[in-house]
Scaffold this motif. Structure first.
Motif, PDB file in Angstrom:
ATOM      1  N   SER A  21      54.418  44.010  31.081  1.00 22.03           N
ATOM      2  CA  SER A  21      53.046  44.274  30.677  1.00 22.03           C
ATOM      3  C   SER A  21      52.179  44.555  31.909  1.00 22.03           C
ATOM      4  O   SER A  21      51.277  45.378  31.863  1.00 22.03           O
ATOM      5  CB  SER A  21      52.496  43.118  29.833  1.00 22.03           C
ATOM      6  N   HIS A  25      50.063  47.900  32.547  1.00 28.72           N
ATOM      7  CA  HIS A  25      48.641  47.753  32.846  1.00 28.72           C
ATOM      8  C   HIS A  25      48.271  48.514  34.130  1.00 28.72           C
ATOM      9  O   HIS A  25      47.191  49.117  34.216  1.00 28.72           O
ATOM     10  CB  HIS A  25      48.295  46.275  32.973  1.00 28.72           C
ATOM     11  N   ALA A  29      47.944  51.738  30.799  1.00 31.61           N
ATOM     12  CA  ALA A  29      48.536  51.967  29.481  1.00 31.61           C
ATOM     13  C   ALA A  29      48.204  50.774  28.588  1.00 31.61           C
ATOM     14  O   ALA A  29      48.279  49.625  29.035  1.00 31.61           O
ATOM     15  CB  ALA A  29      50.045  52.117  29.607  1.00 31.61           C
ATOM     16  N   ASN A  30      47.821  51.036  27.360  1.00 30.87           N
ATOM     17  CA  ASN A  30      47.473  49.974  26.423  1.00 30.87           C
ATOM     18  C   ASN A  30      48.628  49.787  25.434  1.00 30.87           C
ATOM     19  O   ASN A  30      49.031  50.719  24.747  1.00 30.87           O
ATOM     20  CB  ASN A  30      46.189  50.337  25.666  1.00 30.87           C
ATOM     21  N   ILE A  31      49.143  48.563  25.366  1.00 30.31           N
ATOM     22  CA  ILE A  31      50.247  48.259  24.446  1.00 30.31           C
ATOM     23  C   ILE A  31      49.720  48.294  23.016  1.00 30.31           C
ATOM     24  O   ILE A  31      48.801  47.545  22.669  1.00 30.31           O
ATOM     25  CB  ILE A  31      50.851  46.878  24.753  1.00 30.31           C
ATOM     26  N   ILE A  32      50.271  49.158  22.172  1.00 26.41           N
ATOM     27  CA  ILE A  32      49.779  49.212  20.794  1.00 26.41           C
ATOM     28  C   ILE A  32      50.739  48.542  19.814  1.00 26.41           C
ATOM     29  O   ILE A  32      50.373  48.223  18.702  1.00 26.41           O
ATOM     30  CB  ILE A  32      49.473  50.660  20.342  1.00 26.41           C
ATOM     31  N   GLU A  33      51.951  48.301  20.240  1.00 29.86           N
ATOM     32  CA  GLU A  33      52.900  47.584  19.395  1.00 29.86           C
ATOM     33  C   GLU A  33      53.912  46.950  20.329  1.00 29.86           C
ATOM     34  O   GLU A  33      54.359  47.593  21.280  1.00 29.86           O
ATOM     35  CB  GLU A  33      53.597  48.575  18.450  1.00 29.86           C
ATOM     36  N   SER A  34      54.279  45.731  20.049  1.00 29.65           N
ATOM     37  CA  SER A  34      55.259  45.071  20.904  1.00 29.65           C
ATOM     38  C   SER A  34      56.120  44.161  20.053  1.00 29.65           C
ATOM     39  O   SER A  34      55.615  43.403  19.232  1.00 29.65           O
ATOM     40  CB  SER A  34      54.534  44.242  21.970  1.00 29.65           C
ATOM     41  N   GLN A  36      59.846  41.751  20.295  1.00 31.63           N
ATOM     42  CA  GLN A  36      60.903  41.298  21.187  1.00 31.63           C
ATOM     43  C   GLN A  36      61.842  40.376  20.455  1.00 31.63           C
ATOM     44  O   GLN A  36      61.534  39.865  19.380  1.00 31.63           O
ATOM     45  CB  GLN A  36      60.303  40.589  22.376  1.00 31.63           C
ATOM     46  N   TYR A  53      49.899  53.418  24.604  1.00 34.36           N
ATOM     47  CA  TYR A  53      49.062  54.604  24.687  1.00 34.36           C
ATOM     48  C   TYR A  53      48.584  54.714  26.125  1.00 34.36           C
ATOM     49  O   TYR A  53      48.181  53.714  26.729  1.00 34.36           O
ATOM     50  CB  TYR A  53      47.862  54.470  23.748  1.00 34.36           C
ATOM     51  N   PHE A 283      63.325  46.848  15.129  1.00 31.90           N
ATOM     52  CA  PHE A 283      61.955  46.304  15.248  1.00 31.90           C
ATOM     53  C   PHE A 283      61.042  47.047  14.286  1.00 31.90           C
ATOM     54  O   PHE A 283      60.635  48.173  14.554  1.00 31.90           O
ATOM     55  CB  PHE A 283      61.450  46.456  16.683  1.00 31.90           C
ATOM     56  N   HIS A 284      60.726  46.412  13.156  1.00 36.42           N
ATOM     57  CA  HIS A 284      59.897  47.077  12.147  1.00 36.42           C
ATOM     58  C   HIS A 284      58.436  47.051  12.572  1.00 36.42           C
ATOM     59  O   HIS A 284      57.983  46.081  13.118  1.00 36.42           O
ATOM     60  CB  HIS A 284      60.030  46.385  10.796  1.00 36.42           C
TER      61      HIS A 284
ATOM     62  N   ARG C 243      49.762  45.317   8.671  1.00 35.67           N
ATOM     63  CA  ARG C 243      49.812  46.513   9.499  1.00 35.67           C
ATOM     64  C   ARG C 243      49.597  47.795   8.714  1.00 35.67           C
ATOM     65  O   ARG C 243      49.339  48.853   9.278  1.00 35.67           O
ATOM     66  CB  ARG C 243      51.165  46.592  10.210  1.00 35.67           C
TER      67      ARG C 243
ATOM     68  N   PRO D  14      42.891  47.350  27.138  1.00 38.63           N
ATOM     69  CA  PRO D  14      44.127  47.338  27.914  1.00 38.63           C
ATOM     70  C   PRO D  14      44.248  46.075  28.753  1.00 38.63           C
ATOM     71  O   PRO D  14      43.243  45.532  29.216  1.00 38.63           O
ATOM     72  CB  PRO D  14      44.001  48.587  28.805  1.00 38.63           C
ATOM     73  N   ALA D  18      49.313  41.737  29.510  1.00 37.52           N
ATOM     74  CA  ALA D  18      49.647  41.468  30.920  1.00 37.52           C
ATOM     75  C   ALA D  18      49.045  40.149  31.374  1.00 37.52           C
ATOM     76  O   ALA D  18      49.719  39.306  31.984  1.00 37.52           O
ATOM     77  CB  ALA D  18      49.163  42.626  31.792  1.00 37.52           C
ATOM     78  N   GLN D  36      52.243  40.959  17.915  1.00 41.13           N
ATOM     79  CA  GLN D  36      50.858  41.344  18.128  1.00 41.13           C
ATOM     80  C   GLN D  36      50.452  42.386  17.113  1.00 41.13           C
ATOM     81  O   GLN D  36      51.289  43.003  16.465  1.00 41.13           O
ATOM     82  CB  GLN D  36      50.673  41.875  19.534  1.00 41.13           C
TER      83      GLN D  36
END
Lengths: 284, 284, 284, 284
Positions: A21, A25, A29-34, A36, A53, A283-284, C243, D14, D18, D36
Motif C-alpha cells: 500500500s 501511495h 494510486a488510490n486502492i479501490i478494491e483490496s 487478501q 486508480y 476474489f469476488h 457493493r 488516497p 498505506a 474494504q
C-alpha cells in the motif's frame, strides 16, 4: 482507463500489506478494491488482489513496474500487473451446442464482459451466422483425434494472429494435447457439464440420470492435462427429480452451464482469480 | 386418524387411475392428495401415491385390503397400505457427532415428524443424556469390525423388541453387513456427508477441500450393500470458497446434513417414497 | 399430437377423481400426468389437472367435450380442455430493455416453449431486427398516457388479427387500461422487477438499493387492474451485497427477470396454472 | 487470544490503507484478514475491517490505541478496536416461540459463536429449563404495553448487571421504546419473520399466505425506532407453493429465521458489520 489490478502471491509474513500500500501511495494510486487471503499466517502462502486508480497511469506504469521488481525480489513474490486499458482478447471454441457461446456473445454485447472476442473456432459450421453477425471472425476447423496435431497447429496460429489472451471452451468436445495446454497455462477455461468430481468424462447427464441424483450441476475450471481435474473456478446446481429424463436434464443443465461459464470468464478477465496448485482463489 | 396412503407400482396401461379411484369411491373414501408418475406411457412402469380420508377407516380397512387384492392381481401391482393411525416407529443409530440426531429430536418434539422414536443406539455414550431427557430408551453398544456380527445381533434384537419400522443412520460410522441390510430393505436411511456420487467413502470433507470444490453437499439415501450407492432420497449443497478449511467445511456441511436427513425421514414416514431399482420416486 | 390437458375447478367432494378418470377411460384415454389440490377436504375447492394421451383424439374430442358437459353440470365444475395440436399463440409486448424478449425468443427457438409467437409489439424500434430475423411480425406502436385508448385499440386489433391466446409483457413499461385487461383476463403475463409485494410500482432497483436489502428478486404475475397486485405465478431472488450499486442490481436483476418470466410463460402454455381469487395454483 | 479487529470509517482519499497497514506493521502486527469498501473513490466514504495478529497484544494495545488516535484525527476516522480476548456478552430476549433461541444455544454450545450468553430474558416461562440447563441465568419478566417503562427499566438494570454488549431479539414480540433503543444503538439485533420490506409489521406469514407469494423469507436487522426499518444485516428465503397453509409457512419460515438470525449474530460478534445510515456493510 486509469485503473489497474495488481495480483501478488508470496510467502506470508508481517508487513506485506504495508509495503504494497505504501508502494501504491508513492505513485498517488488510490486502492479501490483490496482482497487478501493467507493459507496460514504462520509460514503460509499469502495472496492479494489490489485494484487501484491512478491518474496518468499510462505514463507511470513503466516506472511503477520497475520499482516494484525490487519489492518482489525482497518478498519472493509472484506478481502480475493488469491494466484496464489493455482489454483482454478471448478466443471461443465451440462444437455443436451453441448455448454457452450464445450466453457469452450476449454478455459481451451487453458490455458485461470486460473483454474483446477476437475469434470463434468451431469444428461445426452451425454457429457461423450468429458469430459473424457481430463482426467476429469465425473459423471452421474440422477436428477428430486422427488429425489432432495439425488441427491444433492451425488453432495456435490463429491464437497468435489474433493475439489471444484467454481461450474459452464453450462446450468444445475435443480433447486438447499437453502441448496445446502448455501454450496457454491457466488461460484455458472449460465448462464441464457435471458437478465435478462427480461424473468426470463423457455423457454426465446420462450418468446422472442413471444414478438418480436429485441435483445436477456444472463446473467451470482451468484446463490441465488431467481430464476434468483442473482448478475449479465456479460450480452451480439445479434441483431435478424423478420426472426429468436425460433430455430434460440436458435442458436444465444447459442453463447452469451458461451462467457458470459466464461467471468464470467474467472473473478471469477481471483478474479476480489466482491459481494455487490445483485450486483457485477467487476474489469476488 | 381416518387417513391412509395407498402406494402402487405396476406396468402402465390405460384405466389404472379409473380403477383405483373407483375402488376408493366405493368405500366413500375421499382422495386428499394424489401423485403419479410413469417411466413411459408405452410399456413403462406406473407409480401412484393416493392419500385418502375415509370415515370409520378402522372398520373398513380389512375389507378394503381384501377387495384390493383382486385389483392388484389383475394389474400385476406391487402395493402398500399405510394407515396414519399406525404411527411408524423409528430407531436412530448415531456415533460421536450428534448434530443429525439433535435435528431429528427437535423435529420430533415439534411434531414435525409423524413418527415415534422407539430407541436410540450408539457406539458412544455421548448422546445418552439428551435422548433420555425425552424419555427415549438409549442403548450403548460398542462396535468395531471384529465384533460386527454380535453387535448386529444385539441391534436386531432391539429392533424387534421395540417393533421398529424404519432405521435412521444419523452419522453412524459403522459398516452394516449384508445380512443386517437384508433385514431392513428400503427401510434404512443414511446420511452421507457429500454430494454423491462425488466423494464416496471416507473423509469426504477433507477430499472436497483437497479438490477445491466451490459447493459442498450431503446426500440421504436408502442403504444397500454397495457403499454409498443406494437409492438417493434427497441432496442439497451450500456454497463455500477458498477460505473454508476442512473444519469450516465440516461445520457448514453439518447444517446441510441436518436438513437433508430430516427431509428424507419426513418423506419416508409420510410414505412419499417409492423405490425403483437404484432410484427413488419422491412424491412431494 | 394426441395429447390434451383437462383443467377442472369445483367444490370438493368424494368421487370426483373416480368420475374424471372413468370418463377418460371410457374414451381409451391414458392419463400421463395428474395433479390435484384441495383447499380443504371439507367444503373446500378442488382443482385438478389431467394430462392424457388418446389415440385419434381429433376425432373424439367433440364427443368427449359433449359428454363432459353433463359431468361438469353435476359437479358444478369450471373446466377447460386444451389440445396440444392447437398450439397457443403469444403476443409479446416490450419497451426499451430487450433481455426478457431475448430470453423468450431463445427458448422459443430451442423448442422449449410450446407456443407460437404471433407478433411482437413495442413502443420502441430497438428490437425490430432481432424479431424480424426470426420471421416474426414486429409492430412499432408509440405509446404514452395521452393516447392510451387509441394505442390499445390498435393493439387489440392486432391481437385479433393474429389470433392471440396469451399476451406477455416482457418489460413493457406502459400501464394498461381496465378495458384492455378485461379483454384478456388471466391471459396477460407480466414480469415485475422486484420481489413482490416489496417495491410495488416504479424503480424497484433504486428503492432496493436505498433500503439496503441483501436479496433482490423478480415476480411474474397475471395482470389485473390493481398495479402489481395480480395473482403471482413465479418469483425468484439472487443474493446481493453492499457493493452492488443500482446499475449492478439492474444487471443481476435482469437475469432473474429472464428466468422467472420464461418459467411463468412455459407453465401457462403447458396449461399448468389455475387462478383462484388472487392466487395461482401451479401444477409442476 | 492475540487477535484483534480494527474497524474504520472515514472520508475516502488516497493513502488510507498505506497508513493503516504501516501503523500495524510498526507494532509487528500481521494482517490476517482485510476487507474494504468505498461508496465512491471520489469523495465517497471508505470502510475497512482489518483483522490482525500481534504477539503480546495485551501489553501493546494501550499504546497502539494511543498512537492511533492521532491517525484517526488526521483522517477524520470513526474507528473501533475489538479484542478477541474480550469476548462479547449477549443477552437474548425471547417470547413464546423458542426456535431462534434454541438455534443460538446450539451454535453457542458448538463453539460456533464467539460470545458468551450472559442472560436470557423472556415474558414467558417456557424456555427456562433449556436455558438454565446450560447454566445461563433466565429471568421471567412479564411484559405488555401498559407496563412497558417499568419492564424496560428492569431489563436495562439486568443488561448493566451482566455487562451486556449485544442484545438479541430472538422472536421477542414486544415493542421497544425509543429510550431503550437509544441505550443500545446498533447493538440490538432483531429477526423479522418476512422478507423485508415486504410484510412489515404483524402476522407476516398470514399476509404472505393471503398474497399467494411463491417464496417466503426472514430478515435480521438492527433495531431502530422505525418498526422493521432498521439496517438489514441478512435475509434469506425458501420456496413455497399453493399447498402451504399458514401453519406450514410458519414451519418453513422458522427454519429460515433460525439460520438468518444465527448468521447475523455471528457476523456481529466477529465485528464484521459496519452501519452506514440505514444500511450495513458486512465484510464476510
Amino acid at each position: 482507463q486509469n485503473e489497474a489490478v495488481l495480483l501478488v502471491k508470496c510467502p506470508d509474513k508481517p508487513g506485506i500489506v504495508a509495503v504494497l500500500s505504501e508502494f501504491l501511495h508513492t505513485f498517488d494510486a488510490n486502492i479501490i478494491e483490496s482482497s487478501q487471503y493467507s493459507t496460514n499466517p504462520e509460514n503460509g502462502t499469502f495472496f492479494i488482489r489490489l485494484a487501484y486508480y491512478c491518474d496518468q497511469l499510462a505514463d507511470k506504469a513503466e516506472q511503477m513496474e520497475k520499482n516494484f521488481a525490487g519489492i518482489a525480489r525482497a518478498f519472493d513474490m509472484h506478481y502480475e500487473f493488469h491494466y484496464r486499458a489493455q482489454t483482454k482478447r478471448a478466443a471461443i471454441f465451440v462444437s455443436k451446442e451453441p448455448h454457452c457461446l450464445l450466453e457469452l456473445l450476449w454478455e459481451y454485447q451487453n458490455g458485461d464482459l470486460n473483454m474483446d472476442i477476437g475469434v470463434v473456432i468451431s469444428n461445426y459450421e452451425d454457429s457461423r451466422d450468429m458469430v459473424e453477425a457481430l463482426g467476429i471472425p469465425f473459423y471452421y476447423i474440422p477436428a477428430n483425434k486422427d488429425i489432432r496435431e495439425q488441427v491444433e497447429a492451425q488453432q495456435i496460429a490463429l491464437m497468435e494472429e489474433f493475439e489471444i489472451d484467454v481461450l474459452i471452451l464453450a462446450r468444445y468436445m475435443q480433447i486438447l494435447t499437453p502441448n496445446f495446454v502448455k501454450h496457454f497455462e491457466n488461460r484455458i477455461i472449460n465448462i464441464h457439464h457435471s458437478f465435478l468430481p462427480a461424473f468426470i468424462g463423457a455423457d454426465p447427464y446420462a450418468r446422472a440420470f442413471a444414478r438418480g441424483v436429485k441435483l445436477i450441476g456444472a463446473t467451470s475450471h482451468y484446463v490441465t492435462n488431467d481430464l476434468d481435474e483442473g482448478p475449479i473456478i465456479e460450480q452451480d446446481v439445479e434441483r431435478v427429480d424423478h420426472r426429468s429424463d436425460v433430455k430434460e436434464l440436458r435442458k436444465i443443465g444447459s442453463k447452469i452451464e451458461r451462467r457458470v461459464l459466464a461467471k468464470a470468464v467474467k472473473w478471469h478477465v477481471e483478474n479476480r482469480i489466482l491459481v494455487e496448485g490445483n485450486k483457485t482463489i477467487v476474489f469476488h
